[in-house]
Design a protein around this motif. Structure first.
Motif, PDB file in Angstrom:
ATOM      1  N   GLU A 236      -8.750 -20.666   9.867  1.00  0.00           N
ATOM      2  CA  GLU A 236      -9.211 -19.627   8.943  1.00  0.00           C
ATOM      3  C   GLU A 236      -8.114 -19.249   7.955  1.00  0.00           C
TER       4      GLU A 236
ATOM      5  N   SER B 174      -6.047 -18.950  15.136  1.00  0.00           N
ATOM      6  CA  SER B 174      -6.238 -18.350  13.810  1.00  0.00           C
ATOM      7  C   SER B 174      -5.871 -19.283  12.665  1.00  0.00           C
TER       8      SER B 174
ATOM      9  N   ARG C 159      -1.457 -16.566  16.006  1.00  0.00           N
ATOM     10  CA  ARG C 159      -2.108 -17.147  17.177  1.00  0.00           C
ATOM     11  C   ARG C 159      -2.646 -18.540  16.847  1.00  0.00           C
TER      12      ARG C 159
END
Length: 273
Positions: free
Chosen positions: A75, A72, A69
């Motif tokens: 991170e 994301s 996604r």
């Protein structure tokens, strides 16, 4: 093009599954795979159990595919910098929104070349074989460090592709959103308008989707600039005003705004042709 047919994957969603099916059918093997969802990861490992690289196989994986996604990425990139086992010469993400350059910390950490491979197609079907067919049908936008390598890889995978300047990707993705997402908004507005004519949601799809199909057929046959018909081409502006008034008086505020904006936009475009 001689290459080491091994890849690693992060993200076992629709694109990850479909791309894995495409590559494993071409004889590629999977070195390692990860996903934040333990359930999805186990399902993937079970499905592709016969496609993993044998342990202690010589040489290094050719590329790491990141199919996650859009929200994301930051991170994941922070975490990957601490995991040298994911090191690979080439890192590819499949996001349409993010530029290849978002992977630049991994370029530094791993001395890898970074790339973006984005399929211009909607993949909702989770069946990997159907997903593979869609990926083969798509045109892929390639951006990143090594245009020659990207084009060679896309060709080896049997993909239709074109090079996209990484700094122009915002415009590319905005056009994709208009083409694939906002058009659904127009159809939802048309559905709401049709409901005032007593046409149910189910009947709207049955009655109006053939109209949509016919417009797409006209675009295929004549091109986008020659596919327009109806009152705008006829310059029947009184009809347009009458229907806008009907929408406004019925309280269809959003549908009125949509109709007004797009009809004026198309009239302007027609005047320039």
């Amino acid at each position: 093009m001689t290459m080491n047919k091994r890849f690693s994957l992060i993200g076992t969603g629709r694109i990850g599954w479909a791309l894995s099916r495409l590559l494993t059918d071409l004889g590629w093997t999977i070195d390692r795979v990860d996903d934040i969802s333990e359930y999805q990861l186990k399902a993937y490992q079970k499905h592709f159990s016969s496609c993993f690289t044998p342990k202690h196989a010589p040489s290094q994986t050719a590329c790491l595919l990141i199919c996650i996604r859009d929200d994301s990425f930051h991170e994941l990139i922070r975490d990957l910098q601490k995991k040298p086992e994911w090191n690979t010469p080439h890192i590819i993400h499949t996001s349409g929104f993010h530029k290849a350059e978002i992977l630049s910390p991994l370029r530094t950490a791993f001395q890898s070349e970074i790339h973006s491979f984005h399929p211009m197609i909607s993949v909702i079907e989770t069946n990997p074989d159907q997903g593979k067919k869609l990926l083969k049908k798509a045109w892929w936008a390639l951006s990143g460090d090594n245009p020659s390598w990207m084009q060679n890889m896309a060709s080896a995978w049997g993909l239709q592709s074109f090079l996209l300047p990484d700094d122009k990707k915002d415009f590319y993705h905005a056009s994709a959103v208009m083409t694939a997402n906002l058009i659904i908004g127009i159809l939802r507005g048309a559905e709401a308008t049709a409901s005032l004519a007593g046409i149910s949601t189910e009947d709207y799809e049955k009655i109006f989707l053939p109209l949509v199909d016919s417009v797409i057929d006209h675009i295929h046959q004549s091109g986008l600039h020659k596919a327009l018909g109806g009152p705008i081409v006829r310059k029947d502006y009184n009809l347009l005003e009458r229907e806008k008034t009907a929408l406004k008086e019925a309280g269809l505020t959003d549908e009125y705004a949509m109709y007004d904006l797009l009809s004026r936009y198309l009239i302007q475009k027609m005047s320039k042709n």
